[in-house]
Scaffold this motif. Structure first.
Motif, PDB file in Angstrom:
ATOM      1  N   THR A 175       0.857  -1.192   0.000  1.00  0.00           N
ATOM      2  CA  THR A 175       0.000   0.000   0.000  1.00  0.00           C
ATOM      3  C   THR A 175       0.889   1.237   0.000  1.00  0.00           C
ATOM      4  O   THR A 175       1.848   1.317   0.777  1.00  0.00           O
ATOM      5  CB  THR A 175      -0.915   0.016   1.226  1.00  0.00           C
ATOM      6  N   ARG A 192       2.640  -4.291 -10.257  1.00  0.00           N
ATOM      7  CA  ARG A 192       1.184  -4.123 -10.332  1.00  0.00           C
ATOM      8  C   ARG A 192       0.706  -3.074  -9.340  1.00  0.00           C
ATOM      9  O   ARG A 192      -0.182  -2.266  -9.649  1.00  0.00           O
ATOM     10  CB  ARG A 192       0.482  -5.456 -10.076  1.00  0.00           C
ATOM     11  N   ALA A 193       1.276  -3.078  -8.144  1.00  0.00           N
ATOM     12  CA  ALA A 193       0.885  -2.068  -7.156  1.00  0.00           C
ATOM     13  C   ALA A 193       1.253  -0.668  -7.622  1.00  0.00           C
ATOM     14  O   ALA A 193       0.480   0.293  -7.438  1.00  0.00           O
ATOM     15  CB  ALA A 193       1.543  -2.387  -5.813  1.00  0.00           C
ATOM     16  N   GLU A 195       1.545   0.320 -10.761  1.00  0.00           N
ATOM     17  CA  GLU A 195       0.669   0.669 -11.885  1.00  0.00           C
ATOM     18  C   GLU A 195      -0.720   1.069 -11.385  1.00  0.00           C
ATOM     19  O   GLU A 195      -1.327   2.022 -11.895  1.00  0.00           O
ATOM     20  CB  GLU A 195       0.581  -0.517 -12.845  1.00  0.00           C
ATOM     21  N   ASN A 196      -1.246   0.349 -10.401  1.00  0.00           N
ATOM     22  CA  ASN A 196      -2.569   0.694  -9.865  1.00  0.00           C
ATOM     23  C   ASN A 196      -2.550   2.065  -9.193  1.00  0.00           C
ATOM     24  O   ASN A 196      -3.502   2.851  -9.331  1.00  0.00           O
ATOM     25  CB  ASN A 196      -3.014  -0.366  -8.860  1.00  0.00           C
ATOM     26  N   ASP A 197      -1.472   2.374  -8.491  1.00  0.00           N
ATOM     27  CA  ASP A 197      -1.372   3.688  -7.855  1.00  0.00           C
ATOM     28  C   ASP A 197      -1.259   4.793  -8.904  1.00  0.00           C
ATOM     29  O   ASP A 197      -1.846   5.873  -8.735  1.00  0.00           O
ATOM     30  CB  ASP A 197      -0.168   3.713  -6.919  1.00  0.00           C
ATOM     31  N   ARG A 198      -0.537   4.523  -9.973  1.00  0.00           N
ATOM     32  CA  ARG A 198      -0.387   5.531 -11.029  1.00  0.00           C
ATOM     33  C   ARG A 198      -1.730   5.801 -11.703  1.00  0.00           C
ATOM     34  O   ARG A 198      -2.090   6.966 -11.986  1.00  0.00           O
ATOM     35  CB  ARG A 198       0.643   5.041 -12.051  1.00  0.00           C
ATOM     36  N   LYS A 199      -2.508   4.766 -11.963  1.00  0.00           N
ATOM     37  CA  LYS A 199      -3.819   4.944 -12.590  1.00  0.00           C
ATOM     38  C   LYS A 199      -4.774   5.687 -11.654  1.00  0.00           C
ATOM     39  O   LYS A 199      -5.540   6.558 -12.094  1.00  0.00           O
ATOM     40  CB  LYS A 199      -4.406   3.582 -12.957  1.00  0.00           C
ATOM     41  N   ALA A 200      -4.741   5.344 -10.370  1.00  0.00           N
ATOM     42  CA  ALA A 200      -5.639   6.004  -9.420  1.00  0.00           C
ATOM     43  C   ALA A 200      -5.329   7.490  -9.305  1.00  0.00           C
ATOM     44  O   ALA A 200      -6.243   8.328  -9.236  1.00  0.00           O
ATOM     45  CB  ALA A 200      -5.535   5.321  -8.050  1.00  0.00           C
ATOM     46  N   ASP A 213      -9.144   8.745  -8.618  1.00  0.00           N
ATOM     47  CA  ASP A 213      -9.805   7.832  -7.697  1.00  0.00           C
ATOM     48  C   ASP A 213      -9.129   7.884  -6.327  1.00  0.00           C
ATOM     49  O   ASP A 213      -8.182   8.653  -6.108  1.00  0.00           O
ATOM     50  CB  ASP A 213      -9.769   6.399  -8.249  1.00  0.00           C
ATOM     51  N   PHE A 258      -6.681   6.959  -3.558  1.00  0.00           N
ATOM     52  CA  PHE A 258      -5.341   6.396  -3.505  1.00  0.00           C
ATOM     53  C   PHE A 258      -4.746   6.716  -2.145  1.00  0.00           C
ATOM     54  O   PHE A 258      -5.255   7.551  -1.405  1.00  0.00           O
ATOM     55  CB  PHE A 258      -4.453   6.960  -4.624  1.00  0.00           C
ATOM     56  N   GLU A 274      -7.352   3.431   0.862  1.00  0.00           N
ATOM     57  CA  GLU A 274      -7.725   2.089   0.441  1.00  0.00           C
ATOM     58  C   GLU A 274      -7.725   1.104   1.601  1.00  0.00           C
ATOM     59  O   GLU A 274      -8.277   0.012   1.489  1.00  0.00           O
ATOM     60  CB  GLU A 274      -6.752   1.596  -0.639  1.00  0.00           C
TER      61      GLU A 274
END
Length: 437
Positions: A38, A267-268, A270-275, A280, A282, A286
């Protein structure tokens, strides 16, 4: 505070379970615990949960003077802290053997492996360079701190962004995030530590030992490796002798585990970058658990109402009408300080006060009677007569009717005067008859 030793029964139970290839948490021999990564709101803040072991890593930067022997390279500083918050066996402000050991392993894994391009951190050669500081804090100790610390440190470095710098002559300008976008660090590879615990003189092997398993192990082997199967560092502790085949076997297992953990970190990120890009949630938001009493979000349940109109008439026919109930009048406030419920009801407020007022006239009449007696006595004393009060005059007077109280008191006072004068005369005659000696 010293660590509480395990009893012989617990030790034998753990070793017997390891012989049967069973673990307390139900894992297999080469299984890792659940890993959760996280990122915080700020860049460079990362929390890693390895089962119940939790580690926080915070990355920061500062402009400093470079080292004399490396004037064109930046500095990477690593610091690990074991606080009593993680476990009562840790003492604040005191360096234990475990803390020194973990700090050395972390420096070998990250700094000695040259995972970061330190030359890209140079601002002015020989004058100013960036110093990247990684502070690792252990929040909860449940075994295998080294693996959790290495994952948190490398994930925090990948997530970190340093401020952009502009140079004009001899002046160095550091731009904030509002003026220019921060610059990520140049990272060559991601070294990750994998720990192997040996039991019963190296006969049995476990990956990712827990806190209780670490107490009964005979030795520990830590291998730092990247996904390209390059060994960055290796260290054995515990004084156990390992064979070459055992080390090769551990390296093969570590290569598989490192590739899996590297994919998880990517993956973590990438998900943070998209959020952050899409706006969204971040960061630590979460971590808020849904489906709990303390959650801020509740699930909506849809109710089917299509058959309600068709069945409404039948329900209305079968149901009985409610009986008529007399309405209770609403409270009416007549004036400030007065209260009344309903109509034609008496106000009972202040009854005690009225009774006290009624009792006061009787007391005044009694006081008047006593005053009359005192005045008569004073007059008689002035005449030189002795006043004798009989027992009948000292009896208490009970007033039954306050209206007739005044009349009775006046009669009683008038009757007492002649009795007192008559008794005084008789006594005076007796004194005259007595002989004088």
């Amino acid at each position: 505070m010293r660590e509480t030793p395990l009893s012989n029964c617990e030790r034998q139970f753990l070793l017997k379970a390891i012989e049967e290839k069973k673990r307390l948490d139900g894992r297999q021999t080469y299984d890792y615990r659940n890993i959760k990564i996280t990122f915080g709101t700020d860049y460079g803040c990362c929390i890693v949960d390895l089962g119940k072991t939790r580690v926080l890593a915070q990355v920061s930067c500062e402009l400093v003077a470079p080292k004399e022997n490396r004037p064109t390279e930046g500095i990477l500083f690593l610091s690990l802290e074991l606080s009593p918050m993680a476990s009562p066996i840790f003492e604040a402000g005191r360096q234990s053997e475990l803390l020194v050991k973990l700090n050395r392993l972390l420096e070998r894994c990250l700094r000695n492996s040259k995972c970061i391009d330190t030359e890209s951190l140079c601002v002015v050669s020989g004058e100013k360079v960036w110093q990247i500081r990684v502070d690792v804090h252990v929040l909860n100790h449940e075994g295998n701190l080294m693996d959790a610390a290495s994952i948190a440190a490398i994930a925090g470095l990948c997530h970190f962004r340093r401020p952009d710098v502009g140079i004009q002559g001899d002046e160095v300008t550091v731009y904030g995030p509002e003026e220019r976008d921060p610059v990520p660090l140049s990272i060559y590879h991601m070294p990750i530590c994998v720990s192997f615990a040996f039991f019963l003189e190296g006969t049995y092997l476990l990956v990712d030992p827990s806190e209780r398993e670490e107490r009964v192990m005979d030795g520990l082997l830590v291998i730092a490796m990247n996904k390209h199967r390059e060994i960055c560092s290796i260290q054995s502790s515990g004084g156990i002798m390992l064979l070459k085949d055992q080390v090769l076997r551990c390296s093969k297992i570590a290569s598989v585990k490192v590739s899996e953990i590297t994919d998880l970190i990517n993956r973590a990120l990438e998900n943070d970058r998209k959020a952050r890009k899409e706006g969204d949630k971040f960061g630590f938001a979460e971590l808020m658990a849904v489906q709990r009493i303390t959650a801020l979000k509740s699930d909506e349940v849809s109710i089917e109402m299509s058959d309600g109109d068709a069945g409404a008439p039948s329900v209305a026919i079968t149901t009985e009408s409610p009986p008529e109930v007399e309405r209770v009048p609403s409270p009416v406030v007549r004036a400030p300080g007065a209260g009344q419920v309903g109509e034609s009801l008496e106000n009972a407020w202040g009854l005690e006060q009225l009774e006290e007022e009624e009792d006061q006239p009787g007391d005044e009449v009694m006081d008047e009677g006593l005053e009359i007696k005192e005045e008569n006595q004073r007059q008689e004393k002035s005449k030189g007569e002795v006043v004798v009060i009989s027992d009948s005059e000292e009896e208490e007077v009970v007033i039954l009717n306050p209206k007739t109280q005044v009349k009775e008191s006046t009669l009683h006072a008038s009757q007492s005067q002649p009795q007192s004068t008559g008794a005084a005369k008789k006594k005076k005659k007796q004194q005259k008859k007595k002989p004088v000696h």
